[in-house]
Design a protein around this motif. Structure first.
Motif, PDB file in Angstrom:
ATOM      1  N   GLY A  89      71.779  29.352  27.957  1.00 39.24           N
ATOM      2  CA  GLY A  89      70.691  29.027  27.032  1.00 39.24           C
ATOM      3  C   GLY A  89      71.155  29.000  25.593  1.00 39.24           C
ATOM      4  N   GLY A  90      72.163  29.811  25.265  1.00 39.24           N
ATOM      5  CA  GLY A  90      72.730  29.779  23.931  1.00 39.24           C
ATOM      6  C   GLY A  90      73.472  28.482  23.666  1.00 39.24           C
ATOM      7  N   LEU A  91      74.153  27.955  24.686  1.00 40.80           N
ATOM      8  CA  LEU A  91      74.823  26.667  24.530  1.00 40.80           C
ATOM      9  C   LEU A  91      73.804  25.562  24.269  1.00 40.80           C
ATOM     10  N   ILE A  92      72.661  25.649  24.938  1.00 40.15           N
ATOM     11  CA  ILE A  92      71.592  24.680  24.703  1.00 40.15           C
ATOM     12  C   ILE A  92      71.112  24.782  23.256  1.00 40.15           C
ATOM     13  N   GLY A  93      70.978  26.017  22.767  1.00 41.48           N
ATOM     14  CA  GLY A  93      70.578  26.210  21.375  1.00 41.48           C
ATOM     15  C   GLY A  93      71.584  25.650  20.402  1.00 41.48           C
ATOM     16  N   LEU A  94      72.874  25.871  20.681  1.00 40.78           N
ATOM     17  CA  LEU A  94      73.923  25.304  19.836  1.00 40.78           C
ATOM     18  C   LEU A  94      73.836  23.787  19.795  1.00 40.78           C
ATOM     19  N   GLU A  95      73.665  23.180  20.972  1.00 40.24           N
ATOM     20  CA  GLU A  95      73.620  21.721  21.032  1.00 40.24           C
ATOM     21  C   GLU A  95      72.382  21.178  20.327  1.00 40.24           C
ATOM     22  N   LEU A  96      71.269  21.881  20.448  1.00 40.97           N
ATOM     23  CA  LEU A  96      70.069  21.470  19.715  1.00 40.97           C
ATOM     24  C   LEU A  96      70.327  21.538  18.213  1.00 40.97           C
ATOM     25  N   ALA A  97      70.998  22.586  17.766  1.00 41.60           N
ATOM     26  CA  ALA A  97      71.305  22.732  16.344  1.00 41.60           C
ATOM     27  C   ALA A  97      72.184  21.601  15.836  1.00 41.60           C
ATOM     28  N   LEU A  98      73.017  21.066  16.710  1.00 40.81           N
ATOM     29  CA  LEU A  98      73.915  19.979  16.323  1.00 40.81           C
ATOM     30  C   LEU A  98      73.249  18.611  16.430  1.00 40.81           C
ATOM     31  N   ARG A  99      72.414  18.444  17.463  1.00 40.90           N
ATOM     32  CA  ARG A  99      71.810  17.132  17.717  1.00 40.90           C
ATOM     33  C   ARG A  99      70.518  16.908  16.945  1.00 40.90           C
ATOM     34  N   ALA A 100      69.773  17.966  16.724  1.00 37.27           N
ATOM     35  CA  ALA A 100      68.455  17.829  16.087  1.00 37.27           C
ATOM     36  C   ALA A 100      68.233  18.991  15.125  1.00 37.27           C
ATOM     37  N   PRO A 101      69.040  19.111  14.090  1.00 40.61           N
ATOM     38  CA  PRO A 101      68.946  20.269  13.190  1.00 40.61           C
ATOM     39  C   PRO A 101      67.596  20.417  12.519  1.00 40.61           C
ATOM     40  N   ALA A 102      66.876  19.325  12.330  1.00 40.91           N
ATOM     41  CA  ALA A 102      65.569  19.398  11.678  1.00 40.91           C
ATOM     42  C   ALA A 102      64.529  20.090  12.544  1.00 40.91           C
ATOM     43  N   ARG A 103      64.793  20.219  13.841  1.00 39.52           N
ATOM     44  CA  ARG A 103      63.824  20.852  14.750  1.00 39.52           C
ATOM     45  C   ARG A 103      64.012  22.363  14.839  1.00 39.52           C
ATOM     46  N   LEU A 104      65.058  22.887  14.204  1.00 37.51           N
ATOM     47  CA  LEU A 104      65.417  24.287  14.391  1.00 37.51           C
ATOM     48  C   LEU A 104      65.308  25.050  13.083  1.00 37.51           C
ATOM     49  N   ASP A 105      64.617  26.182  13.135  1.00 35.22           N
ATOM     50  CA  ASP A 105      64.522  27.060  11.971  1.00 35.22           C
ATOM     51  C   ASP A 105      65.632  28.103  12.041  1.00 35.22           C
ATOM     52  N   ARG A 106      65.496  29.071  12.947  1.00 34.72           N
ATOM     53  CA  ARG A 106      66.549  30.076  13.141  1.00 34.72           C
ATOM     54  C   ARG A 106      66.992  30.056  14.601  1.00 34.72           C
ATOM     55  N   LEU A 107      68.239  30.456  14.794  1.00 39.74           N
ATOM     56  CA  LEU A 107      68.868  30.404  16.108  1.00 39.74           C
ATOM     57  C   LEU A 107      69.410  31.780  16.462  1.00 39.74           C
ATOM     58  N   VAL A 108      69.183  32.204  17.706  1.00 36.31           N
ATOM     59  CA  VAL A 108      69.725  33.473  18.201  1.00 36.31           C
ATOM     60  C   VAL A 108      70.529  33.170  19.465  1.00 36.31           C
ATOM     61  N   LEU A 109      71.778  33.586  19.464  1.00 35.71           N
ATOM     62  CA  LEU A 109      72.698  33.334  20.579  1.00 35.71           C
ATOM     63  C   LEU A 109      73.129  34.678  21.157  1.00 35.71           C
ATOM     64  N   VAL A 110      72.817  34.905  22.422  1.00 36.57           N
ATOM     65  CA  VAL A 110      73.099  36.187  23.067  1.00 36.57           C
ATOM     66  C   VAL A 110      74.196  36.004  24.111  1.00 36.57           C
ATOM     67  N   ASN A 111      75.312  36.716  23.920  1.00 33.42           N
ATOM     68  CA  ASN A 111      76.439  36.645  24.862  1.00 33.42           C
ATOM     69  C   ASN A 111      76.785  35.190  25.191  1.00 33.42           C
ATOM     70  N   ALA A 112      76.927  34.408  24.153  1.00 28.45           N
ATOM     71  CA  ALA A 112      77.225  32.983  24.289  1.00 28.45           C
ATOM     72  C   ALA A 112      78.644  32.710  23.792  1.00 28.45           C
ATOM     73  N   TRP A 113      78.997  31.443  23.669  1.00 27.31           N
ATOM     74  CA  TRP A 113      80.353  31.076  23.265  1.00 27.31           C
ATOM     75  C   TRP A 113      80.373  29.644  22.750  1.00 27.31           C
ATOM     76  N   GLY A 114      81.399  29.342  21.965  1.00 26.52           N
ATOM     77  CA  GLY A 114      81.599  27.973  21.513  1.00 26.52           C
ATOM     78  C   GLY A 114      82.402  27.178  22.524  1.00 26.52           C
ATOM     79  N   ARG A 115      83.332  27.845  23.187  1.00 31.70           N
ATOM     80  CA  ARG A 115      84.110  27.294  24.291  1.00 31.70           C
ATOM     81  C   ARG A 115      84.410  28.443  25.233  1.00 31.70           C
ATOM     82  N   ALA A 116      84.239  28.219  26.514  1.00 31.80           N
ATOM     83  CA  ALA A 116      84.396  29.310  27.482  1.00 31.80           C
ATOM     84  C   ALA A 116      85.814  29.875  27.454  1.00 31.80           C
TER      85      ALA A 116
END
Length: 257
Positions: A89-116
């Motif tokens: 779910g954190g990866l989904i949040g990251l991708e949303l932040a990259l693809r649609a930054p205007a839709r996101l206010d704050r982001l919380v990533l729990v036990n996530a990663w940029g690359r496995a």
């Protein structure tokens, strides 16, 4: 995409919660009361799981999962939301932040990663082999070992046995699960992290055996507006096994000026 809305009415800021590989919105029940006092809270099951069950197409990836979130936001009429994602779910949040930054206010990533990390890939390879060569029951019996601390598990044998029965009853299907594992392992945003403009809380547990806490530390270091929070124990699913410290930090972050 089906979803549930809890907490305050439309006038309140919206928090959308996205689970990990299991995909079910119910993963976030330990956070629901803490968030519902101040926010409109959206829970949803990922495509291919729970209320959104059905076969996933070949090549189903994190970008498609982020598109599903946009669909939910459009259905809600929510221009911007806070998003909280655990692992996948954190990866989904990251991708949303990259693809649609205007839709996101704050982001919380729990036990996530940029690359496995290689260790995380090894764990998922083991889980894949269990699923393919031993079966669904063995996969589900082993799942808590990757999610929770040993002492926590030892105190909840009966509870975990019942949860395993329910997990098998609502299992997303081997084909869907394998596609979702492939999606999370192939995702790589490591060279795009500097493009994430949303203020971000990166949370990790030091005793997570699936995702090393150092992966979250590395993720936070690559994000321009990230704060890193590390809890001493709780395992990969620390939001379930020890929710109170995380809930406090989460609410503080989302309500900070």
């Amino acid at each position: 995409m089906q979803y549930e809305v809890h907490g305050r009415k439309e006038a309140a800021a919206t928090v959308l919660l996205s689970a990990g590989l299991g995909g079910l919105g119910g993963f976030w029940l330990p956070q629901l009361a803490a968030l519902s006092e101040q926010f409109r809270v959206v829970l949803y099951d990922h495509r291919g799981t729970g209320q959104n069950a059905g076969p996933l197409p070949d090549g189903h990836d994190i970008a498609a999962m982020a598109d599903d979130v946009v669909q939910i936001l459009d259905s809600l009429g929510a221009a911007r939301v806070h998003m909280v994602g655990h692992a996948l779910g954190g990866l989904i949040g990251l991708e949303l932040a990259l693809r649609a930054p205007a839709r996101l206010d704050r982001l919380v990533l729990v036990n996530a990663w940029g690359r496995a990390e290689a260790h995380t890939a090894r764990c998922f390879a083991m889980r894949r082999q269990l699923l393919l060569h031993v079966g669904v029951e063995a996969y589900l019996q082993a799942q808590p070992i990757f999610l929770y601390p040993a002492a926590w598990l030892a105190q909840r044998s009966a509870q975990l046995a019942e949860e395993a029965v329910q997990a098998q009853r609502h299992f997303q299907g081997s084909a869907n699960l394998l596609k979702r594992i492939d999606a999370l392992l192939s995702y790589d945003a490591s060279d795009r992290l500097d493009q994430v403009v949303a203020p971000t809380l990166v949370a990790a547990s030091r005793d997570d055996i699936l995702v090393p806490w150092t992966a979250s530390q590395k993720l936070a270091a690559g994000l321009p507006q990230a704060r890193f929070w590390l809890t001493a124990e709780g395992g990969h699913a620390c939001t379930v096994s020890d929710p109170a410290p995380f809930n406090r930090r989460l609410v503080e972050f989302l309500t900070a000026g």
